[in-house]
Enzyme design. Structure first.
Site, PDB file in Angstrom:
ATOM      1  N   CYS A  48       0.832  -1.208   0.000  1.00 56.91           N
ATOM      2  CA  CYS A  48       0.000   0.000   0.000  1.00 56.91           C
ATOM      3  C   CYS A  48       0.869   1.262   0.000  1.00 56.91           C
ATOM      4  O   CYS A  48       1.540   1.542  -0.981  1.00 56.91           O
ATOM      5  CB  CYS A  48      -0.971  -0.065   1.181  1.00 56.91           C
ATOM      6  SG  CYS A  48      -2.352   1.062   1.042  1.00 56.91           S
ATOM      7  N   HIS A  90      -3.521  -5.709   0.759  1.00 53.69           N
ATOM      8  CA  HIS A  90      -2.838  -6.019   2.029  1.00 53.69           C
ATOM      9  C   HIS A  90      -2.788  -7.515   2.335  1.00 53.69           C
ATOM     10  O   HIS A  90      -3.683  -8.034   2.998  1.00 53.69           O
ATOM     11  CB  HIS A  90      -3.581  -5.321   3.173  1.00 53.69           C
ATOM     12  CG  HIS A  90      -3.394  -3.847   3.218  1.00 53.69           C
ATOM     13  ND1 HIS A  90      -2.392  -3.248   3.929  1.00 53.69           N
ATOM     14  CD2 HIS A  90      -4.081  -2.857   2.624  1.00 53.69           C
ATOM     15  CE1 HIS A  90      -2.461  -1.926   3.786  1.00 53.69           C
ATOM     16  NE2 HIS A  90      -3.483  -1.662   2.989  1.00 53.69           N
TER      17      HIS A  90
END
Lengths: 222, 79
Positions: free
Chosen positions: A86, A196
């Site tokens: 991210c 994630h």
């Protein structure tokens, strides 16, 4: 496997990464503050999600200039493993450890939901534990995750089999070029991805599709 | 010395914020508005009086930090 997690001001997935690494490797990672110019002797460096430096200027831009990033670059140059998740992916592109850039989501909205991905490339230390084309579900949580690179770079990434993860058909949450969710460096020792994997290593958290990524790394190093 | 740096997206790079601004202006009745592209302005104060040196320094600042040249272009103005 010895690992380290870099902590920038306003990192907020550093402890998620720590928990996942501790659970998967049986050893807690070293937590390294962004002002430290030296890394401990580790196999894997994780750049976690968050909003480093408040996303000032551009996401990841300030973090890419921090003291610790010089050591992270040196670690990558020596062939050490680096995983950017991210905001970590944004830091990697801003540091030129990976090509391209991450731009504002096409719909201008922050997206926070599980998304379907396809493992597009299993010939890497990060993805060896998956089947080619395997469908997995990882959560995403970002406002600036639209992967952009010029056509020539995109062709090169695909030609060199460096697109590790793609958003599955109809699942692209941000307008990323060619549905790209994660890419590998030329030497395949650096992976950056917007979703994630560290949030899906335990059934309690709603899924375990991320376990194979960490397991691949552990097996690669042992 | 004062300088101003304009940072805008390169041609061909999708600008969803610019598009949204354009739609909003059309919605307000500004029918003449076509494509809108947005960017940012950075004002800097610099020590010294050598404009050429300042330009060289500013170019390095843009390449190293102020702009991401993968997606952005920049223009430098010395005042």
């Amino acid at each position: 496997m010895k690992s380290a997690v870099i902590v920038f001001p306003a990192s907020n997935c550093d402890r998620d990464a720590k928990t996942a690494l501790t659970q998967m490797t049986g050893k807690a990672p070293a937590m390294v503050w962004h002002q430290d110019s030296e890394l401990p002797d580790v196999d894997l460096v994780v750049l976690p999600g968050g909003f480093s430096y408040g996303d000032y200027l551009r996401c990841g831009a300030m973090a890419s200039q921090s003291a610790v990033m010089k050591s992270v670059k040196a670690h990558a140059d020596k062939g050490g493993m680096v995983l950017g998740i991210c905001n970590g992916f944004q830091v990697l592109t801003e540091s030129h450890l990976l090509p391209g850039a991450l731009m504002r989501n096409a719909a201008l909205k922050f997206v926070c939901k599980p998304v379907g991905l396809e493992v597009n490339e299993t010939q890497s230390a990060f993805t060896r534990g998956y089947e080619n084309g395997q469908r997995v579900t990882f959560p995403v949580a970002h406002g600036e995750g639209s992967y952009f690179a010029d056509e020539e770079t995109l062709d090169r990434l695909e030609g060199e089999n460096r697109v590790a993860f793609r958003y599955a058909k109809g699942e692209n949450p941000n307008g990323s070029a060619r549905n790209i969710a994660g890419i590998l460096s030329e030497k395949r020792n650096v992976l950056g991805l917007m979703p994630h994997p560290e949030r899906v290593v335990d059934d309690v958290l709603g899924g375990t599709d991320g376990r194979a990524l960490f397991q691949s790394l552990i097996e690669n190093l042992s | 010395m004062k300088a101003r740096v304009f940072i805008t997206l390169k041609n061909g790079v999708l600008d969803p914020q610019g598009k949204a601004i354009g739609h909003a202006l059309n919605g307000l009745g500004f029918d003449s508005v076509g494509e809108v592209r947005q960017g940012k302005v950075i004002d800097l104060e610099l020590a010294g009086t050598d404009a050429e040196k300042a330009k060289t320094d500013l170019k390095a600042m843009c390449e190293k930090l102020l702009a991401n040249t993968v997606i952005e272009k920049y223009e430098i103005e010395i005042k």
